[in-house]
Design an enzyme around this catalytic site. Structure first.
Site, PDB file in Angstrom:
ATOM      1  CG  ASN A  66      -0.286  -0.105   2.547  1.00  0.00           C
ATOM      2  OD1 ASN A  66       0.629  -0.912   2.742  1.00  0.00           O
ATOM      3  ND2 ASN A  66      -0.730   0.694   3.504  1.00  0.00           N
ATOM      4  CB  ALA A  67       1.575   3.894  -1.966  1.00  0.00           C
ATOM      5  CD  GLU A 112      -5.522  -6.200  -1.094  1.00  0.00           C
ATOM      6  OE1 GLU A 112      -6.139  -6.731  -0.164  1.00  0.00           O
ATOM      7  OE2 GLU A 112      -5.084  -5.019  -1.035  1.00  0.00           O
TER       8      GLU A 112
END
EC number: 3.5.4.5
Length: 309
Positions: free
Chosen positions: A100-101, A115
């Site tokens: 994630n970012a 994902e």
């Protein structure tokens, strides 16, 4: 947020119920993943399985904590990792990492989910069929909807630390591409025979734009992030039938840069270019919003070019 930096956890070993690596092995694997931009190819996977005496799927799940280390999460401090197991053009199994970012002082809707990052990594790098996706935590509804756009949405397995599902188990009575009359899907796009009517557009940037999955807006678009010392990073626009889970080309490119272990700051980034389809532009505002989280970056270069008929 002045910069987003990949933090290597020095002098730590990766050990869990699936695999056990020494400190040296873990450090070497971290370095390899950065060099290979978050991808392990079939040879890498086979060597690790033989070295650790584990199965392919045990390795897949055992490496998820390493994927989480690529997360850039200044808002939540919640690091999520995901790895897509997919077939490449040669029919060989590769692992595509993702994390994630998040972006400080911007709408939470602009985040890249782990994902999305892993699927984007597979998509941009030529994967043809997703077999499994291993995730550190249960996928949120947003990610389930993003995965529902995939050609293999009903086939691949979703592996969580203690459970395994099909997407239909997690997203019953789903809404997808066919509900909007779209017979194509991510990893199974419509044939593309058009080109940009602008000879000044860089060929590779144009190729990433033309490879975008944009059945709903027709805005074939891509981003190029040029670095001083580490080459170029590209991202393509990937739309979703539910619209909101669509992945912008800048988010796509940024995720690739983070998977190489690089910082998104003035010391790393030389230039940022957004290419859009004339008459269908919709990405400049989103890109500027994301970039507003950072300081001292080069200005965003905007190119709008028409497509041939």
């Amino acid at each position: 947020m002045a910069s987003a930096t990949f933090l290597v956890q020095a002098n730590t070993a990766l050990s869990n119920t699936h695999i056990s690596l020494s400190v040296a092995q873990t450090q070497a694997l971290r370095s390899q993943l950065k060099t290979q931009r978050g991808i392990l190819n079939a040879n890498n996977i086979n060597q690790l399985c033989a070295q650790l005496n584990v199965t392919n799927d045990a390795l897949l799940q055992g490496l998820v904590p390493l994927a989480s280390e690529f997360a850039v999460a200044p808002v939540s401090n919640f690091h999520v990792g995901a790895i897509v197991k997919a077939l490449d053009e040669s029919g060989e199994v590769n692992f595509y990492f993702g994390a994630n970012a998040e972006f400080n002082r911007q709408a939470l809707s602009l985040v890249v989910h782990a994902e999305q990052s892993a699927i984007n990594n597979a998509w941009l790098n030529g994967a043809k069929k997703i077999l499994k996706i291993a995730i550190s935590d249960a996928p949120c509804g947003y990610c389930r909807q993003f995965m529902n756009e995939l050609a293999d949405a009903r086939e691949f397995d979703i592996l969580l630390p203690e459970q395994q599902f099909k997407l239909a188990d997690l997203l019953p009575h789903s809404f997808g591409p066919t509900d909007l009359g779209n017979q194509y899907s991510l990893f199974n796009p419509a044939p593309q025979a058009r080109s940009f009517n602008n000879t000044e557009v860089e060929q590779q940037l144009a190729a990433y734009a033309l490879a975008a999955y944009v059945p709903y807006s027709q805005n074939y678009s891509a981003v190029k992030i040029t670095t001083f010392n580490n080459g170029d990073f590209y991202g393509s626009y990937a739309e979703n039938a539910a619209y909101s889970p669509s992945l912008s080309p800048l988010q796509s490119a940024l995720s690739q840069l983070f998977l190489a272990g690089l910082s998104f700051d003035q010391h790393t980034v030389k230039g940022i270019t957004l290419l859009e389809t004339a008459g269908h532009e919709n990405q400049a505002g989103v890109a500027q919003a994301v970039l507003a989280s950072f300081v001292n970056l080069p200005p965003l270069e905007l190119i709008s070019a028409p497509l041939s008929e």
